[in-house]
Design a protein around this motif. Structure first.
Motif, short mmCIF file in Angstrom:
data_model
loop_
_atom_site.label_atom_id
_atom_site.label_comp_id
_atom_site.label_asym_id
_atom_site.label_seq_id
_atom_site.Cartn_x
_atom_site.Cartn_y
_atom_site.Cartn_z
N GLU A 22 -3.91 15.68 8.31
CA GLU A 22 -3.62 16.58 9.42
C GLU A 22 -4.65 16.48 10.54
O GLU A 22 -4.31 16.62 11.71
CB GLU A 22 -3.54 18.03 8.93
CG GLU A 22 -2.30 18.37 8.15
CD GLU A 22 -1.03 18.30 8.98
OE1 GLU A 22 -1.06 18.57 10.19
OE2 GLU A 22 0.02 17.96 8.39
N GLU A 23 -5.89 16.23 10.16
CA GLU A 23 -6.98 16.19 11.14
C GLU A 23 -7.20 14.80 11.74
O GLU A 23 -8.05 14.63 12.61
CB GLU A 23 -8.28 16.67 10.48
CG GLU A 23 -8.22 18.12 10.05
CD GLU A 23 -9.38 18.54 9.17
OE1 GLU A 23 -10.30 17.71 8.93
OE2 GLU A 23 -9.35 19.68 8.68
N SER A 24 -6.45 13.82 11.29
CA SER A 24 -6.68 12.43 11.69
C SER A 24 -5.75 11.97 12.81
O SER A 24 -4.53 11.93 12.64
CB SER A 24 -6.50 11.53 10.46
OG SER A 24 -6.47 10.18 10.85
N ALA A 25 -6.35 11.58 13.92
CA ALA A 25 -5.57 11.00 15.02
C ALA A 25 -4.95 9.67 14.58
O ALA A 25 -3.84 9.32 14.98
CB ALA A 25 -6.44 10.81 16.25
N ASP A 26 -5.68 8.91 13.74
CA ASP A 26 -5.14 7.64 13.24
C ASP A 26 -3.90 7.86 12.38
O ASP A 26 -2.94 7.09 12.45
CB ASP A 26 -6.20 6.89 12.42
CG ASP A 26 -7.31 6.31 13.28
OD1 ASP A 26 -7.09 6.09 14.48
OD2 ASP A 26 -8.39 6.06 12.73
N ALA A 27 -3.92 8.91 11.57
CA ALA A 27 -2.75 9.21 10.72
C ALA A 27 -1.56 9.62 11.58
O ALA A 27 -0.43 9.21 11.32
CB ALA A 27 -3.09 10.30 9.70
N ALA A 28 -1.81 10.40 12.61
CA ALA A 28 -0.73 10.80 13.52
C ALA A 28 -0.13 9.57 14.21
O ALA A 28 1.10 9.45 14.33
CB ALA A 28 -1.24 11.81 14.55
N ALA A 29 -0.98 8.66 14.64
CA ALA A 29 -0.50 7.43 15.28
C ALA A 29 0.29 6.58 14.29
O ALA A 29 1.32 5.98 14.65
CB ALA A 29 -1.68 6.63 15.85
N PHE A 30 -0.17 6.52 13.05
CA PHE A 30 0.54 5.77 12.02
C PHE A 30 1.92 6.38 11.77
O PHE A 30 2.90 5.65 11.63
CB PHE A 30 -0.28 5.74 10.73
CG PHE A 30 0.34 4.92 9.64
CD1 PHE A 30 0.33 3.53 9.69
CD2 PHE A 30 0.95 5.53 8.55
CE1 PHE A 30 0.91 2.77 8.69
CE2 PHE A 30 1.52 4.78 7.54
CZ PHE A 30 1.50 3.40 7.61
N ALA A 31 2.01 7.69 11.76
CA ALA A 31 3.31 8.36 11.57
C ALA A 31 4.26 8.00 12.70
O ALA A 31 5.45 7.73 12.47
CB ALA A 31 3.13 9.88 11.49
N ARG A 32 3.75 7.94 13.93
CA ARG A 32 4.60 7.56 15.07
C ARG A 32 5.07 6.11 14.93
O ARG A 32 6.24 5.80 15.20
CB ARG A 32 3.86 7.77 16.39
CG ARG A 32 3.71 9.24 16.76
CD ARG A 32 3.20 9.43 18.18
NE ARG A 32 1.85 8.92 18.37
CZ ARG A 32 0.73 9.60 18.11
NH1 ARG A 32 0.80 10.82 17.62
NH2 ARG A 32 -0.45 9.05 18.33
N ARG A 33 4.16 5.22 14.49
CA ARG A 33 4.55 3.81 14.30
C ARG A 33 5.60 3.70 13.20
O ARG A 33 6.58 2.96 13.34
CB ARG A 33 3.33 2.95 13.98
CG ARG A 33 2.42 2.74 15.16
CD ARG A 33 1.42 1.61 14.99
NE ARG A 33 0.73 1.54 13.73
CZ ARG A 33 -0.42 2.15 13.43
NH1 ARG A 33 -0.99 2.93 14.32
NH2 ARG A 33 -0.98 1.99 12.25
N CYS A 34 5.41 4.42 12.11
CA CYS A 34 6.39 4.39 11.01
C CYS A 34 7.76 4.85 11.49
O CYS A 34 8.77 4.24 11.17
CB CYS A 34 5.94 5.27 9.85
SG CYS A 34 4.72 4.53 8.77
N ARG A 35 7.77 5.92 12.26
CA ARG A 35 9.04 6.43 12.78
C ARG A 35 9.74 5.35 13.61
O ARG A 35 10.95 5.12 13.49
CB ARG A 35 8.81 7.69 13.61
CG ARG A 35 10.14 8.35 14.03
CD ARG A 35 9.93 9.54 14.92
NE ARG A 35 9.54 9.06 16.23
CZ ARG A 35 8.61 9.63 16.98
NH1 ARG A 35 7.97 10.69 16.57
NH2 ARG A 35 8.30 9.13 18.16
#
Length: 127
Positions: free
Chosen positions: A75-88
């Protein structure tokens, strides 16, 4: 999403139905040759922190506490958020398979990551 987000052990044979294969372990899997892994990428940035991983694997932390702490890291990771967008985005084109090495298929970080990604991809539709 047009395709599914799957999970699979890296030691299982790659298949055409895997689509984009992404390694989601911080450490390279023992005994696995890179040419046999058939990976599209290695996403170390969405793996549990070394400290969290060590606490869980040493038995100092239950799986439930580990999963909660890992979700907080995501939740706190900008990298994880970006990865979620790429996965989508990738899932619009082909399946995505998160691959991992852990022998435990019932309690592992990939199950937590997949659940988090599914939720994150739904909430970031307007990004």
């Amino acid at each position: 999403m047009a395709y599914e987000l799957e999970i699979k052990r890296i030691y299982d044979m790659p298949a055409p139905t895997d689509g984009r294969r992404i390694l989601v372990d911080r450490l390279w899997p023992r005994g696995m040759k890179k040419e046999c892994a058939a990976l599209s990428e290695w996403a170390k940035e969405v793996t549990p922190s070394p400290e969290l991983r060590k606490l869980y694997h040493s038995g100092e932390m239950s799986f439930d506490l580990f999963a909660k702490a890992y979700r907080e890291e995501l939740e706190e990771s900008a990298d994880a958020a970006a990865f979620a967008r790429r996965c989508r985005s990738w899932l619009q084109e082909a399946p995505v398979t998160l691959v991992y090495a852990n022998k435990n298929t019932v309690e592992n970080h990939v199950l937590v990551l997949r659940q988090w990604l599914l939720k994150a991809m739904t909430s970031c539709k307007n990004d």
